[in-house]
Design a protein around this motif. Structure first.
Motif, mmCIF file in Angstrom:
data_model
loop_
_atom_site.group_PDB
_atom_site.id
_atom_site.type_symbol
_atom_site.label_atom_id
_atom_site.label_comp_id
_atom_site.label_asym_id
_atom_site.label_seq_id
_atom_site.Cartn_x
_atom_site.Cartn_y
_atom_site.Cartn_z
ATOM 1 N N ASP A 101 0.831 -1.207 0.000
ATOM 2 C CA ASP A 101 0.000 0.000 0.000
ATOM 3 C C ASP A 101 0.865 1.257 0.000
ATOM 4 O OD1 ASP A 101 -2.593 -1.206 0.133
ATOM 5 O OD2 ASP A 101 -2.172 -1.752 2.202
ATOM 6 N N ALA A 102 2.098 1.129 -0.429
ATOM 7 C CA ALA A 102 3.047 2.247 -0.399
ATOM 8 C C ALA A 102 2.623 3.379 -1.328
ATOM 9 C CB ALA A 102 4.433 1.758 -0.785
ATOM 10 N N GLN A 103 3.074 4.585 -0.975
ATOM 11 C CA GLN A 103 2.805 5.765 -1.796
ATOM 12 C C GLN A 103 4.096 6.551 -2.006
ATOM 13 O OE1 GLN A 103 -0.461 8.250 -0.593
ATOM 14 N NE2 GLN A 103 -1.512 6.536 0.380
ATOM 15 N N VAL A 104 4.311 6.954 -3.251
ATOM 16 C CA VAL A 104 5.440 7.811 -3.605
ATOM 17 C C VAL A 104 4.834 8.993 -4.348
ATOM 18 C CG1 VAL A 104 7.617 7.996 -4.871
ATOM 19 C CG2 VAL A 104 6.998 5.822 -3.768
ATOM 20 N N TYR A 105 5.049 10.204 -3.836
ATOM 21 C CA TYR A 105 4.400 11.357 -4.464
ATOM 22 C C TYR A 105 5.212 12.624 -4.257
ATOM 23 C CZ TYR A 105 2.380 11.793 0.291
ATOM 24 O OH TYR A 105 2.190 11.874 1.639
ATOM 25 N N GLY A 106 4.687 13.722 -4.751
ATOM 26 C CA GLY A 106 5.424 14.979 -4.743
ATOM 27 C C GLY A 106 6.506 14.896 -5.804
ATOM 28 N N SER A 107 7.702 15.326 -5.468
ATOM 29 C CA SER A 107 8.851 15.245 -6.387
ATOM 30 C C SER A 107 9.807 14.141 -5.956
ATOM 31 C CB SER A 107 9.601 16.586 -6.414
ATOM 32 O OG SER A 107 8.747 17.601 -6.881
ATOM 33 N N ALA A 108 9.325 13.208 -5.167
ATOM 34 C CA ALA A 108 10.167 12.137 -4.631
ATOM 35 C C ALA A 108 10.710 11.237 -5.732
ATOM 36 C CB ALA A 108 9.380 11.309 -3.624
ATOM 37 N N GLN A 109 11.850 10.595 -5.427
ATOM 38 C CA GLN A 109 12.457 9.649 -6.359
ATOM 39 C C GLN A 109 12.832 8.369 -5.627
ATOM 40 O OE1 GLN A 109 15.400 11.067 -9.203
ATOM 41 N NE2 GLN A 109 15.043 13.141 -8.458
ATOM 42 N N VAL A 110 12.519 7.240 -6.256
ATOM 43 C CA VAL A 110 12.918 5.927 -5.749
ATOM 44 C C VAL A 110 13.643 5.256 -6.906
ATOM 45 C CG1 VAL A 110 12.149 3.720 -4.809
ATOM 46 C CG2 VAL A 110 10.930 5.827 -4.194
ATOM 47 N N TYR A 111 14.896 4.842 -6.687
ATOM 48 C CA TYR A 111 15.661 4.289 -7.808
ATOM 49 C C TYR A 111 16.748 3.347 -7.320
ATOM 50 C CZ TYR A 111 18.654 8.390 -6.781
ATOM 51 O OH TYR A 111 19.437 9.342 -6.188
ATOM 52 N N GLY A 112 17.551 2.873 -8.260
ATOM 53 C CA GLY A 112 18.518 1.835 -7.943
ATOM 54 C C GLY A 112 17.752 0.537 -7.773
ATOM 55 N N SER A 113 18.069 -0.224 -6.737
ATOM 56 C CA SER A 113 17.295 -1.437 -6.454
ATOM 57 C C SER A 113 16.530 -1.260 -5.139
ATOM 58 C CB SER A 113 18.211 -2.666 -6.416
ATOM 59 O OG SER A 113 19.224 -2.487 -5.447
ATOM 60 N N ALA A 114 16.212 -0.032 -4.802
ATOM 61 C CA ALA A 114 15.482 0.284 -3.574
ATOM 62 C C ALA A 114 14.062 -0.269 -3.620
ATOM 63 C CB ALA A 114 15.434 1.791 -3.370
ATOM 64 N N GLN A 115 13.504 -0.509 -2.411
ATOM 65 C CA GLN A 115 12.121 -0.966 -2.309
ATOM 66 C C GLN A 115 11.372 -0.101 -1.299
ATOM 67 O OE1 GLN A 115 11.020 -5.231 -2.491
ATOM 68 N NE2 GLN A 115 13.121 -5.534 -1.813
ATOM 69 N N VAL A 116 10.155 0.253 -1.648
ATOM 70 C CA VAL A 116 9.246 0.952 -0.746
ATOM 71 C C VAL A 116 7.997 0.098 -0.709
ATOM 72 C CG1 VAL A 116 7.949 3.077 -0.329
ATOM 73 C CG2 VAL A 116 10.229 3.195 -1.379
ATOM 74 N N PHE A 117 7.611 -0.377 0.474
ATOM 75 C CA PHE A 117 6.472 -1.290 0.543
ATOM 76 C C PHE A 117 5.780 -1.209 1.895
ATOM 77 C CE2 PHE A 117 10.328 -3.583 1.594
ATOM 78 C CZ PHE A 117 9.994 -4.469 2.610
ATOM 79 N N GLY A 118 4.773 -2.053 2.081
ATOM 80 C CA GLY A 118 3.944 -1.957 3.266
ATOM 81 C C GLY A 118 3.074 -0.730 3.116
ATOM 82 N N CYS A 119 2.981 0.072 4.145
ATOM 83 C CA CYS A 119 2.211 1.328 4.106
ATOM 84 C C CYS A 119 3.140 2.534 4.087
ATOM 85 C CB CYS A 119 1.280 1.404 5.313
ATOM 86 S SG CYS A 119 0.006 0.145 5.311
ATOM 87 N N ALA A 120 4.371 2.342 3.678
ATOM 88 C CA ALA A 120 5.371 3.406 3.687
ATOM 89 C C ALA A 120 5.013 4.521 2.713
ATOM 90 C CB ALA A 120 6.738 2.832 3.335
ATOM 91 N N GLU A 121 5.517 5.725 3.021
ATOM 92 C CA GLU A 121 5.323 6.887 2.148
ATOM 93 C C GLU A 121 6.658 7.578 1.919
ATOM 94 O OE1 GLU A 121 2.285 9.684 3.220
ATOM 95 O OE2 GLU A 121 0.955 8.096 3.935
#
Length: 183
Positions: free
Chosen positions: A108-128
């Motif tokens: 249920d993760a959310q990435v928003y605004g001007s945020a960046q997720v890259y490389g082999s990173a993971q965002v998961f669960g309820c993380a923002e």
């Protein structure tokens, strides 16, 4: 596939040297408010947006290269998902956010605004991850963790539970943050 939920239209844009096609819904997707005939965002090929589930690319969002959006995930606003990134589950990438390389956003993760997720990173669960924050390298942000402002989480860092990293904070290396606020 016999039950397609969208089609590629003739409307195209050039983005990063690639031709992307606007999509049009062929069926109603009531869980996300999409009606048959509604125009969505832009994808390079049908491999970018699965027909199964309720996943959708909306507004002026773009998904290309070998990136994949599936399950019930949403990419909207002017967000970009590219490289071999994955957005799945009930995750959402919106506004002007970027998810790329081999990064994964799921649950249920959310990435928003001007945020960046890259490389082999993971965002998961309820993380923002939002604001101008960056999560990269092999970092994991999960649980109810939040990264925002101009904060950076990178390397092999892990952020989880209800941890908050914000302002200009940096969590890196093999750092592990569980709960608490770090500015």
């Amino acid at each position: 596939m016999e039950n397609k939920k969208y089609e590629l239209t003739d409307e195209t844009i050039q983005h990063d040297g690639r031709t992307l096609h606007r999509i049009r819904a062929l069926i109603d997707i009531p869980s996300i408010g999409v009606e048959a005939g509604e125009l969505g965002g832009f994808i390079e090929t049908e491999k970018n947006l699965f027909h199964d589930g309720n996943a959708w690319v909306g507004q002026n969002a773009c998904v290309y290269d070998c990136a994949e959006v599936y399950d019930d995930a949403r990419v909207r606003g002017s967000a970009r998902v590219f490289g071999c990134a994955e957005v799945r589950g009930d995750a959402e990438v919106s506004d002007g956010a970027r998810v790329y390389d081999s990064a994964k956003v799921h649950g249920d993760a959310q990435v928003y605004g001007s945020a960046q997720v890259y490389g082999s990173a993971q965002v998961f669960g309820c993380a923002e991850v939002h604001g101008k924050a960056q999560v990269y390298g092999s970092a994991d942000v999960h649980g109810s963790a939040e990264v925002f402002g101009s904060a950076e989480v990178y390397g092999f860092a892990e952020l989880y539970d209800c941890a908050e990293v914000y302002g200009s904070a940096k969590v890196h290396g093999n750092g592990e943050v569980s709960g608490g606020k770090f500015e």
